[in-house]
Design a protein around this motif. Structure first.
Motif, PDB file in Angstrom:
ATOM      1  N   PRO A  23       0.795  -1.229   0.000  1.00 28.20           N
ATOM      2  CA  PRO A  23       0.000   0.000   0.000  1.00 28.20           C
ATOM      3  C   PRO A  23       0.824   1.275   0.000  1.00 28.20           C
ATOM      4  CG  PRO A  23      -0.953  -1.588   1.512  1.00 28.20           C
ATOM      5  CD  PRO A  23       0.353  -2.171   1.061  1.00 28.20           C
ATOM      6  N   TYR A  24       1.865   1.349   0.844  1.00 34.14           N
ATOM      7  CA  TYR A  24       2.644   2.588   0.900  1.00 34.14           C
ATOM      8  C   TYR A  24       3.390   2.829  -0.400  1.00 34.14           C
ATOM      9  CZ  TYR A  24       6.074  -0.972   2.332  1.00 34.14           C
ATOM     10  OH  TYR A  24       6.859  -2.092   2.398  1.00 34.14           O
ATOM     11  N   ALA A  25       3.818   1.741  -1.077  1.00 37.03           N
ATOM     12  CA  ALA A  25       4.500   1.889  -2.362  1.00 37.03           C
ATOM     13  C   ALA A  25       3.524   2.390  -3.433  1.00 37.03           C
ATOM     14  CB  ALA A  25       5.116   0.568  -2.787  1.00 37.03           C
ATOM     15  N   LEU A  26       2.285   1.888  -3.378  1.00 37.56           N
ATOM     16  CA  LEU A  26       1.275   2.349  -4.323  1.00 37.56           C
ATOM     17  C   LEU A  26       0.946   3.817  -4.108  1.00 37.56           C
ATOM     18  CD1 LEU A  26      -0.786   1.822  -6.557  1.00 37.56           C
ATOM     19  CD2 LEU A  26      -2.383   1.015  -4.794  1.00 37.56           C
ATOM     20  N   MET A  27       0.781   4.228  -2.854  1.00 34.99           N
ATOM     21  CA  MET A  27       0.481   5.632  -2.569  1.00 34.99           C
ATOM     22  C   MET A  27       1.593   6.539  -3.087  1.00 34.99           C
ATOM     23  SD  MET A  27      -2.475   5.383  -1.260  1.00 34.99           S
ATOM     24  CE  MET A  27      -2.635   7.144  -1.026  1.00 34.99           C
ATOM     25  N   TYR A  31       1.082   9.587  -5.941  1.00 36.72           N
ATOM     26  CA  TYR A  31       1.411  10.999  -5.754  1.00 36.72           C
ATOM     27  C   TYR A  31       2.555  11.463  -6.648  1.00 36.72           C
ATOM     28  CZ  TYR A  31      -1.588  10.796  -1.652  1.00 36.72           C
ATOM     29  OH  TYR A  31      -2.666  10.650  -0.819  1.00 36.72           O
ATOM     30  N   LYS A  32       3.506  10.573  -6.882  1.00 36.57           N
ATOM     31  CA  LYS A  32       4.689  10.954  -7.653  1.00 36.57           C
ATOM     32  C   LYS A  32       4.466  10.877  -9.159  1.00 36.57           C
ATOM     33  CE  LYS A  32       9.609   9.927  -8.230  1.00 36.57           C
ATOM     34  NZ  LYS A  32      10.743   9.043  -7.816  1.00 36.57           N
ATOM     35  N   ASN A  33       3.688   9.875  -9.607  1.00 37.11           N
ATOM     36  CA  ASN A  33       3.548   9.628 -11.036  1.00 37.11           C
ATOM     37  C   ASN A  33       2.133   9.842 -11.579  1.00 37.11           C
ATOM     38  OD1 ASN A  33       5.651   7.198  -9.990  1.00 37.11           O
ATOM     39  ND2 ASN A  33       6.397   8.481 -11.646  1.00 37.11           N
ATOM     40  N   VAL A  34       1.152   9.205 -10.939  1.00 33.14           N
ATOM     41  CA  VAL A  34      -0.194   9.209 -11.507  1.00 33.14           C
ATOM     42  C   VAL A  34      -0.825  10.591 -11.481  1.00 33.14           C
ATOM     43  CG1 VAL A  34      -2.525   8.271 -11.329  1.00 33.14           C
ATOM     44  CG2 VAL A  34      -0.550   6.785 -10.934  1.00 33.14           C
ATOM     45  N   ARG A  35      -0.906  11.201 -10.302  1.00 35.33           N
ATOM     46  CA  ARG A  35      -1.612  12.483 -10.185  1.00 35.33           C
ATOM     47  C   ARG A  35      -0.990  13.582 -11.033  1.00 35.33           C
ATOM     48  NH1 ARG A  35      -2.913  14.788  -4.845  1.00 35.33           N
ATOM     49  NH2 ARG A  35      -4.903  15.413  -5.736  1.00 35.33           N
ATOM     50  N   PRO A  36       0.324  13.750 -11.048  1.00 27.75           N
ATOM     51  CA  PRO A  36       0.896  14.797 -11.924  1.00 27.75           C
ATOM     52  C   PRO A  36       0.580  14.554 -13.400  1.00 27.75           C
ATOM     53  CG  PRO A  36       2.501  14.121 -10.286  1.00 27.75           C
ATOM     54  CD  PRO A  36       1.358  13.148 -10.179  1.00 27.75           C
ATOM     55  N   SER A  37       0.640  13.304 -13.828  1.00 24.12           N
ATOM     56  CA  SER A  37       0.350  12.997 -15.239  1.00 24.12           C
ATOM     57  C   SER A  37      -1.111  13.262 -15.565  1.00 24.12           C
ATOM     58  CB  SER A  37       0.696  11.534 -15.537  1.00 24.12           C
ATOM     59  OG  SER A  37       2.069  11.292 -15.342  1.00 24.12           O
ATOM     60  N   CYS A 360      -7.062   8.071   3.756  1.00 24.96           N
ATOM     61  CA  CYS A 360      -8.078   8.956   3.166  1.00 24.96           C
ATOM     62  C   CYS A 360      -8.789   9.766   4.236  1.00 24.96           C
ATOM     63  CB  CYS A 360      -9.097   8.132   2.376  1.00 24.96           C
ATOM     64  SG  CYS A 360      -8.432   7.324   0.911  1.00 24.96           S
ATOM     65  N   TRP A 361      -9.094   9.123   5.363  1.00 27.84           N
ATOM     66  CA  TRP A 361      -9.764   9.824   6.472  1.00 27.84           C
ATOM     67  C   TRP A 361      -8.904  10.985   6.966  1.00 27.84           C
ATOM     68  CZ3 TRP A 361      -8.396  10.856  11.496  1.00 27.84           C
ATOM     69  CH2 TRP A 361      -9.397  11.321  12.333  1.00 27.84           C
ATOM     70  N   TRP A 362      -7.599  10.736   7.068  1.00 30.73           N
ATOM     71  CA  TRP A 362      -6.688  11.778   7.538  1.00 30.73           C
ATOM     72  C   TRP A 362      -6.679  12.969   6.592  1.00 30.73           C
ATOM     73  CZ3 TRP A 362      -1.968  14.010   6.029  1.00 30.73           C
ATOM     74  CH2 TRP A 362      -1.274  14.678   7.046  1.00 30.73           C
ATOM     75  N   ILE A 363      -6.700  12.692   5.287  1.00 31.01           N
ATOM     76  CA  ILE A 363      -6.731  13.774   4.295  1.00 31.01           C
ATOM     77  C   ILE A 363      -8.029  14.569   4.419  1.00 31.01           C
ATOM     78  CG2 ILE A 363      -6.867  14.273   1.823  1.00 31.01           C
ATOM     79  CD1 ILE A 363      -4.914  12.007   1.347  1.00 31.01           C
ATOM     80  N   HIS A 364      -9.160  13.857   4.538  1.00 31.75           N
ATOM     81  CA  HIS A 364     -10.446  14.561   4.690  1.00 31.75           C
ATOM     82  C   HIS A 364     -10.484  15.354   5.996  1.00 31.75           C
ATOM     83  CE1 HIS A 364     -12.248  12.811   1.187  1.00 31.75           C
ATOM     84  NE2 HIS A 364     -12.232  11.581   1.660  1.00 31.75           N
ATOM     85  N   ARG A 365      -9.959  14.761   7.047  1.00 32.47           N
ATOM     86  CA  ARG A 365     -10.036  15.377   8.379  1.00 32.47           C
ATOM     87  C   ARG A 365      -9.211  16.645   8.469  1.00 32.47           C
ATOM     88  NH1 ARG A 365     -10.362  17.730  12.351  1.00 32.47           N
ATOM     89  NH2 ARG A 365     -10.645  17.029  14.509  1.00 32.47           N
ATOM     90  N   TRP A 366      -8.011  16.616   7.906  1.00 36.28           N
ATOM     91  CA  TRP A 366      -7.099  17.749   8.055  1.00 36.28           C
ATOM     92  C   TRP A 366      -6.988  18.609   6.807  1.00 36.28           C
ATOM     93  CZ3 TRP A 366      -6.240  18.648  12.889  1.00 36.28           C
ATOM     94  CH2 TRP A 366      -6.259  17.584  13.810  1.00 36.28           C
ATOM     95  N   GLY A 367      -7.663  18.189   5.751  1.00 42.58           N
ATOM     96  CA  GLY A 367      -7.662  19.010   4.545  1.00 42.58           C
ATOM     97  C   GLY A 367      -6.314  19.120   3.893  1.00 42.58           C
ATOM     98  N   LYS A 368      -5.485  18.102   4.039  1.00 38.31           N
ATOM     99  CA  LYS A 368      -4.136  18.154   3.484  1.00 38.31           C
ATOM    100  C   LYS A 368      -4.210  18.051   1.967  1.00 38.31           C
ATOM    101  CE  LYS A 368       0.383  15.870   3.616  1.00 38.31           C
ATOM    102  NZ  LYS A 368       1.155  17.088   3.778  1.00 38.31           N
ATOM    103  N   LYS A 369      -3.570  18.948   1.255  1.00 40.22           N
ATOM    104  CA  LYS A 369      -3.529  18.929  -0.204  1.00 40.22           C
ATOM    105  C   LYS A 369      -2.249  18.257  -0.660  1.00 40.22           C
ATOM    106  CE  LYS A 369      -7.292  21.332  -0.213  1.00 40.22           C
ATOM    107  NZ  LYS A 369      -8.556  20.692  -0.548  1.00 40.22           N
ATOM    108  N   VAL A 370      -2.406  17.183  -1.405  1.00 39.63           N
ATOM    109  CA  VAL A 370      -1.230  16.448  -1.854  1.00 39.63           C
ATOM    110  C   VAL A 370      -1.276  16.292  -3.370  1.00 39.63           C
ATOM    111  CG1 VAL A 370      -0.846  15.201   0.267  1.00 39.63           C
ATOM    112  CG2 VAL A 370      -2.478  14.306  -1.360  1.00 39.63           C
TER     113      VAL A 370
END
Length: 370
Positions: A23-27, A31-37, A360-370
């Motif tokens: 999971p951590y490798a996929l995440m 963030y590094k490859n999929v989202r920027p592309s 995902c919960w942590w991102i929703h909870r704290w509004g972290k933009k990644v």
């Protein structure tokens, strides 16, 4: 397609393509490859949408990109299975095809006309996008707003051009079109007049009931509403082909992976759809306990059906990710019964599902933009 890659060879592809297995490798890859592309591709289509002459069409095109970009991000994960040299062609296809889907969904949701023929002709664009050549249909033939400056046709052409660069696309085309036709049928039936749509969906289900006897009509309908199977076929169009693999992908993704995907989507929208009077397939379960039981069953079937596919662990993580993304959504909190069921279902998932869920919960909870 004369060239064949055996199932055994396809199963060994994980040794030739560096695909994340944890999971951590996929995440990290996301963030590094999929989202920027994906975001780079979406920026192009956003600029193109801004040039649409008709104000209403421009508004819906921009809204579909602005509010539904996570659909492209989710689909884009499949590109990680392709060799890096061809990955951009897969990204291009996935973004263009999902953008067509989201744009047409917006047009249908907000259409003044509830004419079945209107929805059918609009969705011909999705069929054309998977075909070697476009039909001569005017996609806006029955629309009040028609001048998109060639936007929809450009999206269709982008899909066609991308598929033409993928060496095994022709071999997989028939099953991609099969999934597409089911998707288009759903969009036609679910957008017609509210008094007619359920009977139309039931009549449609009668043609398939014998083949999918383990599903209810609304679970079958939900399974047709996902594009994930098409995206996986696009990725495999780079990698290799065998007749056995072609059919195995179809049986794995339809109905189980796609069914889980869209049922989760409807699950979190229950409060919103109830308020607005929109169709929601989760509302057809007789009691909440049955809904939870069937969601868990669909999750188990999705995991089991993807066993034996190349990069089996990757597919299992995608399925766990579906649970996490949807069940951690803030919409879940809008109804107490939905919130309780979400907690119950995620606990049923694997440790990977729970890992993704808390991320995902942590991102929703704290509004972290990644």
């Amino acid at each position: 397609m004369d060239e064949r890659v055996g199932v055994e060879d396809l199963a060994k592809l994980e040794y030739r393509v560096l695909v994340p297995k944890k999971p951590y490798a996929l995440m990290k890859k996301i963030y590094k490859n999929v989202r920027p592309s994906i975001h780079h591709q979406l920026q192009y289509w956003k600029r193109r949408a801004e040039q649409i002459p008709d104000e209403e069409l421009r508004k819906q095109a921009l809204a579909s990109i602005g509010t539904k970009q996570f659909h492209c991000e989710g689909g884009g994960i499949y590109a990680l299975l392709a060799p890096e040299a061809k990955r951009n062609d897969v990204y291009t296809f996935i973004v263009a095809y999902q953008t067509i889907s989201d744009y047409l969904d917006n047009l249908c949701d907000r259409s003044v006309s509830l004419d079945q023929q209107n929805f059918r002709v609009l969705h011909q664009a999705m069929i054309d996008a998977l075909s070697e050549q476009s039909s001569e249909q005017d996609y806006y033939q029955y629309q009040e707003h028609r001048d998109d400056g060639g936007y929809l046709q450009d999206l269709v052409q982008a899909c066609q051009n991308s598929l033409a660069k993928l060496p095994y696309a022709e071999a997989y085309r028939a099953n991609m079109l099969l999934l597409c036709q089911l998707y288009c049928d759903l969009q036609v039936h679910k957008h017609i007049d509210i008094e007619k749509r359920e009977s139309a969906l039931l009549d449609w289900w009668n043609h398939y009931q014998a083949s999918y006897a383990d599903l209810s009509w609304y679970e079958f309908a939900a399974a047709t509403g996902s594009t994930l199977g098409i995206f996986y076929y696009a990725t495999m169009s780079v990698v290799g082909y065998s007749d056995q693999m072609n059919e195995k992908i179809l049986r794995a993704y339809f109905p189980y992976v796609q069914g889980l995907h869209i049922l989760l989507d409807y699950f979190i929208d229950q409060a919103e759809d109830e308020e607005e009077g929109d169709l929601n397939f989760c509302a057809y379960y007789p009691v909440e306990a049955e809904k939870r039981r069937r969601m868990k069953w669909m999750y188990a079937q999705a995991q089991a059906s993807t066993e034996g596919l190349p990069h089996e662990q990757f597919h299992h993580m995608v399925i766990d990710g579906l649970l996490a993304i949807y069940l951690s959504d803030p919409k879940v909190k809008r109804r107490q019964d939905v919130k309780k069921s979400a907690i119950n279902i995620i606990k049923h998932g694997s440790w990977k599902a729970n890992f993704f869920y808390y991320h995902c919960w942590w991102i929703h909870r704290w509004g972290k933009k990644v």
